[in-house]
Design an enzyme around this catalytic site. Structure first.
Site, PDB file in Angstrom:
ATOM      1  N   GLU A  71      -9.698  -1.471  -6.714  1.00  0.00           N
ATOM      2  CA  GLU A  71     -10.543  -2.338  -5.893  1.00  0.00           C
ATOM      3  C   GLU A  71     -11.827  -1.704  -5.321  1.00  0.00           C
ATOM      4  O   GLU A  71     -11.737  -1.602  -4.079  1.00  0.00           O
ATOM      5  CB  GLU A  71      -9.660  -3.142  -4.870  1.00  0.00           C
ATOM      6  CG  GLU A  71      -9.017  -2.077  -3.846  1.00  0.00           C
ATOM      7  CD  GLU A  71      -8.288  -3.143  -2.864  1.00  0.00           C
ATOM      8  OE1 GLU A  71      -8.785  -4.312  -2.356  1.00  0.00           O
ATOM      9  OE2 GLU A  71      -6.863  -2.871  -2.336  1.00  0.00           O
ATOM     10  N   GLU A 129     -11.034  -6.771  -8.065  1.00  0.00           N
ATOM     11  CA  GLU A 129      -9.649  -5.900  -7.983  1.00  0.00           C
ATOM     12  C   GLU A 129      -8.867  -6.454  -9.124  1.00  0.00           C
ATOM     13  O   GLU A 129      -8.766  -7.633  -9.506  1.00  0.00           O
ATOM     14  CB  GLU A 129      -8.933  -6.282  -6.620  1.00  0.00           C
ATOM     15  CG  GLU A 129      -7.718  -5.511  -6.522  1.00  0.00           C
ATOM     16  CD  GLU A 129      -6.875  -5.557  -5.230  1.00  0.00           C
ATOM     17  OE1 GLU A 129      -7.122  -6.425  -4.566  1.00  0.00           O
ATOM     18  OE2 GLU A 129      -6.021  -4.809  -4.816  1.00  0.00           O
ATOM     19  N   HIS A 142       0.977  -1.189  -0.118  1.00  0.00           N
ATOM     20  CA  HIS A 142      -0.024  -0.217   0.065  1.00  0.00           C
ATOM     21  C   HIS A 142       0.733   1.135  -0.039  1.00  0.00           C
ATOM     22  O   HIS A 142       1.527   1.551   1.007  1.00  0.00           O
ATOM     23  CB  HIS A 142      -1.009   0.020   1.378  1.00  0.00           C
ATOM     24  CG  HIS A 142      -1.876  -1.206   1.200  1.00  0.00           C
ATOM     25  ND1 HIS A 142      -1.663  -2.144   1.872  1.00  0.00           N
ATOM     26  CD2 HIS A 142      -3.261  -1.233   0.448  1.00  0.00           C
ATOM     27  CE1 HIS A 142      -2.711  -2.889   1.616  1.00  0.00           C
ATOM     28  NE2 HIS A 142      -3.780  -2.453   0.636  1.00  0.00           N
TER      29      HIS A 142
HETATM   30 MN    MN Z   1      -5.994  -7.247  -2.737  1.00  0.00          MN
HETATM   31 MN    MN Z   2      -5.419  -4.357  -3.082  1.00  0.00          MN
END
Ligand code: MN
Ligand code: MN
Length: 300
Positions: A193, A285, A168
């Site tokens: 996502e 996603e 992330h």
């Molecule tokens: Mn994921």
């Molecule tokens: Mn993700």
């Protein structure tokens, strides 16, 4: 400007391994199948294909939007009526592919519309993952697709940038129109996502979980914690789960080790994320490289 050839090839390899492993998982997610065994089979497939796990296979069920893993030795099975989100990450040399799909295990296919909502939202958003598109525009497209089906996007979950050995990073890709004027740039690597729900469109964090990531190696007292740390260091600070650790050192010792490592602040916990108002959540996603023709490298 374009990504270095070897970098691009790592992303594409991670993406195609993940895509094949998810197709395998899709066949295994059936009523009465043991949930842990499905996760393990998919993770084995990834290793067999030459991939490394970027994070554990997560089969979050019904109202849990994300971050759920079965415990070591779990006998829990998929049952009729479940809505399963299956979210998996693969990396090659730290270049991450992140992808998820939803499965409707109800006899009357009652979640079809909800699943279509997040899938269409993702696919429409992927079409505009081009240099110059603003984050707000992406959020608007996602929100429009989901509300068109009569559902709400989950506002406090978002897509994200994918860094080297980092699941992330910025930019955060909103699932509703934030009005953010920040523009995508060529070669950004991001995961899109959308989550859709008939509920309020908000999740909270449960208190406890079994998905973790290393923050800092710290001095620890017990031999269990030391042994666990050695294993955990091999994950490159990427998320891992208790059943991985207990496969290597036994469940009792793994639990004791994790308790100590959490207490010492050496690892952080990613607890399950349920929807606040209770109902089911769908998720879709893909990972994409921003370009005039966006490269959706988890699609094939
Ligand atoms: Mn994921
Ligand atoms: Mn993700």
């Amino acid at each position: 400007m374009a990504l270095d050839k070897s970098v691009l090839s790592d992303y594409k390899k991670a993406g195609s391994i993940l895509s094949e492993a998810l197709a395998h998982g899709n066949k295994l997610i059936k009523v009465d199948a043991n949930i842990l065994e499905v996760c393990q089979a998919v993770e084995k497939k990834i290793h067999d294909l030459g991939g490394q796990m970027a994070f554990p296979a997560q089969p979050s069920i019904d109202n849990i939007a994300a971050h759920w893993c079965p415990d070591p030795g779990s006998k829990e099975v998929f049952t009729e009526g479940m809505l399963v989100k299956f979210d998996v990450g693969v990396h090659i040399n730290g270049r991450i592919a992140d992808s998820a799909f939803s499965v409707d295990l109800s006899d009357d296919k009652r979640y079809e519309g909800l699943i279509r909502a997040s899938k269409n939202a993702r696919d429409e958003a992927l079409k505009i993952m081009k240099p110059g598109t603003t984050l707000g525009e992406i959020g608007r497209v996602i929100q429009d697709e989901i509300t068109r089906e009569g559902f709400s996007p989950i506002r406090n979950l978002s897509g994200h940038g994918l860094g080297e050995y980092e699941v992330h990073t910025s930019p955060s890709i909103p699932n509703f129109d934030t009005g953010d004027k920040t523009e995508l740039k060529e070669d950004m690597v991001v995961a899109v996502e959308p989550f859709a729900t008939p509920g309020q469109g908000k999740i909270f964090e449960q208190e406890q979980g079994n998905i973790y990531a290393l923050i800092h190696v710290k001095p620890v007292r017990s031999p269990y914690a030391r042994e666990a740390l050695k294993i955990i260091e091999s994950y490159n600070k990427l998320p891992f789960t208790l059943h991985w650790l207990s496969a290597q050192m036994g469940v009792g010792q793994a639990k004791l080790a994790m308790r100590e490592l959490i207490q010492k602040g050496a690892v952080e916990v990613y607890p399950p994320l349920p929807e606040v108002s209770g109902p089911v959540v769908s998720q879709s996603e893909h990972s994409v490289i921003v370009a005039d023709k966006p490269i959706v490298y988890t699609r094939e």
